[in-house]
Scaffold this motif. Sequence first.
Motif, PDB file in Angstrom:
ATOM      1  N   ARG A  81     -15.442   1.132  -6.162  1.00  0.00           N
ATOM      2  CA  ARG A  81     -15.198  -0.117  -6.881  1.00  0.00           C
ATOM      3  C   ARG A  81     -14.614  -1.162  -5.941  1.00  0.00           C
ATOM      4  O   ARG A  81     -13.808  -0.851  -5.064  1.00  0.00           O
ATOM      5  CB  ARG A  81     -14.188   0.121  -8.016  1.00  0.00           C
ATOM      6  N   CYS A  82     -14.971  -2.417  -6.209  1.00  0.00           N
ATOM      7  CA  CYS A  82     -14.438  -3.531  -5.419  1.00  0.00           C
ATOM      8  C   CYS A  82     -12.946  -3.736  -5.671  1.00  0.00           C
ATOM      9  O   CYS A  82     -12.203  -4.109  -4.752  1.00  0.00           O
ATOM     10  CB  CYS A  82     -15.190  -4.816  -5.735  1.00  0.00           C
ATOM     11  N   ASP A  83     -12.496  -3.493  -6.898  1.00  0.00           N
ATOM     12  CA  ASP A  83     -11.099  -3.788  -7.224  1.00  0.00           C
ATOM     13  C   ASP A  83     -10.116  -2.755  -6.674  1.00  0.00           C
ATOM     14  O   ASP A  83      -8.906  -2.914  -6.821  1.00  0.00           O
ATOM     15  CB  ASP A  83     -10.909  -3.961  -8.736  1.00  0.00           C
ATOM     16  N   LEU A  84     -10.606  -1.729  -5.994  1.00  0.00           N
ATOM     17  CA  LEU A  84      -9.720  -0.756  -5.355  1.00  0.00           C
ATOM     18  C   LEU A  84      -9.547  -1.019  -3.862  1.00  0.00           C
ATOM     19  O   LEU A  84      -8.782  -0.325  -3.191  1.00  0.00           O
ATOM     20  CB  LEU A  84     -10.255   0.668  -5.563  1.00  0.00           C
ATOM     21  N   VAL A  85     -10.246  -2.025  -3.334  1.00  0.00           N
ATOM     22  CA  VAL A  85     -10.194  -2.304  -1.892  1.00  0.00           C
ATOM     23  C   VAL A  85      -8.795  -2.724  -1.457  1.00  0.00           C
ATOM     24  O   VAL A  85      -8.314  -2.315  -0.397  1.00  0.00           O
ATOM     25  CB  VAL A  85     -11.248  -3.353  -1.497  1.00  0.00           C
ATOM     26  N   GLY A  86      -8.112  -3.543  -2.248  1.00  0.00           N
ATOM     27  CA  GLY A  86      -6.756  -3.970  -1.897  1.00  0.00           C
ATOM     28  C   GLY A  86      -5.818  -2.788  -1.737  1.00  0.00           C
ATOM     29  O   GLY A  86      -5.034  -2.713  -0.783  1.00  0.00           O
ATOM     30  N   LEU A  87      -5.900  -1.839  -2.659  1.00  0.00           N
ATOM     31  CA  LEU A  87      -5.083  -0.628  -2.586  1.00  0.00           C
ATOM     32  C   LEU A  87      -5.447   0.176  -1.336  1.00  0.00           C
ATOM     33  O   LEU A  87      -4.575   0.686  -0.636  1.00  0.00           O
ATOM     34  CB  LEU A  87      -5.286   0.213  -3.850  1.00  0.00           C
ATOM     35  N   ALA A  88      -6.746   0.260  -1.044  1.00  0.00           N
ATOM     36  CA  ALA A  88      -7.193   0.988   0.144  1.00  0.00           C
ATOM     37  C   ALA A  88      -6.668   0.336   1.420  1.00  0.00           C
ATOM     38  O   ALA A  88      -6.237   1.024   2.344  1.00  0.00           O
ATOM     39  CB  ALA A  88      -8.715   1.067   0.180  1.00  0.00           C
ATOM     40  N   LYS A  89      -6.678  -0.975   1.479  1.00  0.00           N
ATOM     41  CA  LYS A  89      -6.173  -1.673   2.670  1.00  0.00           C
ATOM     42  C   LYS A  89      -4.684  -1.419   2.863  1.00  0.00           C
ATOM     43  O   LYS A  89      -4.211  -1.256   3.984  1.00  0.00           O
ATOM     44  CB  LYS A  89      -6.434  -3.176   2.551  1.00  0.00           C
ATOM     45  N   GLU A  90      -3.941  -1.397   1.760  1.00  0.00           N
ATOM     46  CA  GLU A  90      -2.500  -1.152   1.846  1.00  0.00           C
ATOM     47  C   GLU A  90      -2.182   0.284   2.250  1.00  0.00           C
ATOM     48  O   GLU A  90      -1.222   0.520   2.975  1.00  0.00           O
ATOM     49  CB  GLU A  90      -1.831  -1.438   0.496  1.00  0.00           C
ATOM     50  N   TRP A  91      -2.980   1.235   1.780  1.00  0.00           N
ATOM     51  CA  TRP A  91      -2.634   2.645   1.911  1.00  0.00           C
ATOM     52  C   TRP A  91      -3.426   3.399   2.980  1.00  0.00           C
ATOM     53  O   TRP A  91      -3.397   4.633   3.007  1.00  0.00           O
ATOM     54  CB  TRP A  91      -2.780   3.338   0.552  1.00  0.00           C
ATOM     55  N   THR A  92      -4.130   2.690   3.848  1.00  0.00           N
ATOM     56  CA  THR A  92      -4.828   3.363   4.941  1.00  0.00           C
ATOM     57  C   THR A  92      -4.651   2.594   6.239  1.00  0.00           C
ATOM     58  O   THR A  92      -4.464   1.373   6.241  1.00  0.00           O
ATOM     59  CB  THR A  92      -6.337   3.514   4.660  1.00  0.00           C
ATOM     60  N   ARG A  93      -4.714   3.345   7.313  1.00  0.00           N
ATOM     61  CA  ARG A  93      -4.850   2.784   8.654  1.00  0.00           C
ATOM     62  C   ARG A  93      -6.082   3.439   9.229  1.00  0.00           C
ATOM     63  O   ARG A  93      -6.078   4.638   9.507  1.00  0.00           O
ATOM     64  CB  ARG A  93      -3.632   3.097   9.516  1.00  0.00           C
ATOM     65  N   GLY A  94      -7.137   2.663   9.384  1.00  0.00           N
ATOM     66  CA  GLY A  94      -8.425   3.269   9.711  1.00  0.00           C
ATOM     67  C   GLY A  94      -8.855   4.110   8.526  1.00  0.00           C
ATOM     68  O   GLY A  94      -8.897   3.634   7.403  1.00  0.00           O
ATOM     69  N   ALA A  95      -9.124   5.384   8.778  1.00  0.00           N
ATOM     70  CA  ALA A  95      -9.506   6.287   7.693  1.00  0.00           C
ATOM     71  C   ALA A  95      -8.358   7.203   7.275  1.00  0.00           C
ATOM     72  O   ALA A  95      -8.545   8.120   6.483  1.00  0.00           O
ATOM     73  CB  ALA A  95     -10.702   7.131   8.134  1.00  0.00           C
ATOM     74  N   VAL A  96      -7.140   6.937   7.779  1.00  0.00           N
ATOM     75  CA  VAL A  96      -6.005   7.827   7.543  1.00  0.00           C
ATOM     76  C   VAL A  96      -5.067   7.238   6.490  1.00  0.00           C
ATOM     77  O   VAL A  96      -4.713   6.063   6.553  1.00  0.00           O
ATOM     78  CB  VAL A  96      -5.227   8.060   8.869  1.00  0.00           C
ATOM     79  N   LYS A  97      -4.676   8.062   5.527  1.00  0.00           N
ATOM     80  CA  LYS A  97      -3.732   7.618   4.502  1.00  0.00           C
ATOM     81  C   LYS A  97      -2.395   7.293   5.139  1.00  0.00           C
ATOM     82  O   LYS A  97      -1.921   8.009   6.020  1.00  0.00           O
ATOM     83  CB  LYS A  97      -3.586   8.695   3.420  1.00  0.00           C
ATOM     84  N   HIS A  98      -1.790   6.217   4.675  1.00  0.00           N
ATOM     85  CA  HIS A  98      -0.557   5.715   5.278  1.00  0.00           C
ATOM     86  C   HIS A  98       0.274   5.041   4.190  1.00  0.00           C
ATOM     87  O   HIS A  98      -0.256   4.255   3.402  1.00  0.00           O
ATOM     88  CB  HIS A  98      -0.939   4.709   6.376  1.00  0.00           C
ATOM     89  N   VAL A  99       1.569   5.335   4.127  1.00  0.00           N
ATOM     90  CA  VAL A  99       2.460   4.662   3.178  1.00  0.00           C
ATOM     91  C   VAL A  99       2.771   3.269   3.735  1.00  0.00           C
ATOM     92  O   VAL A  99       3.194   3.142   4.883  1.00  0.00           O
ATOM     93  CB  VAL A  99       3.769   5.452   2.983  1.00  0.00           C
ATOM     94  N   PRO A 100       2.551   2.220   2.946  1.00  0.00           N
ATOM     95  CA  PRO A 100       2.842   0.876   3.453  1.00  0.00           C
ATOM     96  C   PRO A 100       4.298   0.744   3.901  1.00  0.00           C
ATOM     97  O   PRO A 100       5.199   1.293   3.264  1.00  0.00           O
ATOM     98  CB  PRO A 100       2.565  -0.032   2.247  1.00  0.00           C
ATOM     99  N   THR A 101       4.515   0.039   4.975  1.00  0.00           N
ATOM    100  CA  THR A 101       5.858  -0.145   5.514  1.00  0.00           C
ATOM    101  C   THR A 101       6.778  -0.776   4.466  1.00  0.00           C
ATOM    102  O   THR A 101       6.434  -1.785   3.855  1.00  0.00           O
ATOM    103  CB  THR A 101       5.813  -1.048   6.759  1.00  0.00           C
TER     104      THR A 101
END
Length: 197
Positions: A81-101
């Motif tokens: 879905r397009c509306d999940l991209v923002g969450l993906a940008k916040e919670w990934t670095r490249g393809a790796v899951k990452h907690v936003p600073t």
Amino acid sequence: MLQLSLFSAEARPAGIADLAGVLCGPGQIVRFGKGDQARVSVVLADPARAAAVTAAFAAVGVAAQAVVTENGATAVRTAFRCDLVGLAKEWTRGAVKHVPTGWDIDGPALRMWVLTAGRPDERGGYLLSLDPQAPHTHLPLIGALTRAGLPPARMSRSDAMRISGTRRVQRLVELVGPPPARLPVELWPRCWGRASA
């Protein structure tokens, strides 16, 4: 009567940002194609959670379905879905899951974490499962829980954190609200000496 916390799950309407709670545990978010779509998925430790989890996704406006994985586990996943991209940008670095600073957890996100990956332990505490594939997320999540008034203990023999003590468990119950319909009540945190139903 309990006073409603400004950070509790019932203090504001549900939204897509609440799905961050799924990512605190074993949930995953991946982007597709040019990165203009994303999918959230989570493998559930207990198939009995599936109906409640899909209902919680629907409550934030995101349809999801329960599926059986190749190894026979039950998972819940969205479409890309397009509306999940923002969450993906916040919670990934490249393809790796990452907690936003500096990310701070609130009641709605914590409710999603509890719903997808929480369970009571035999000593009256409550365990929140972590992602064993993303150990770099564990310390930031400890920090987020501590700032929310829930300093956890890291379980040495499992990928989980433990919330213990009457006040902390009561704070957890306050933040996540009542158990959702369609979830076995024994999986939800409880306090004040209540026995499980």
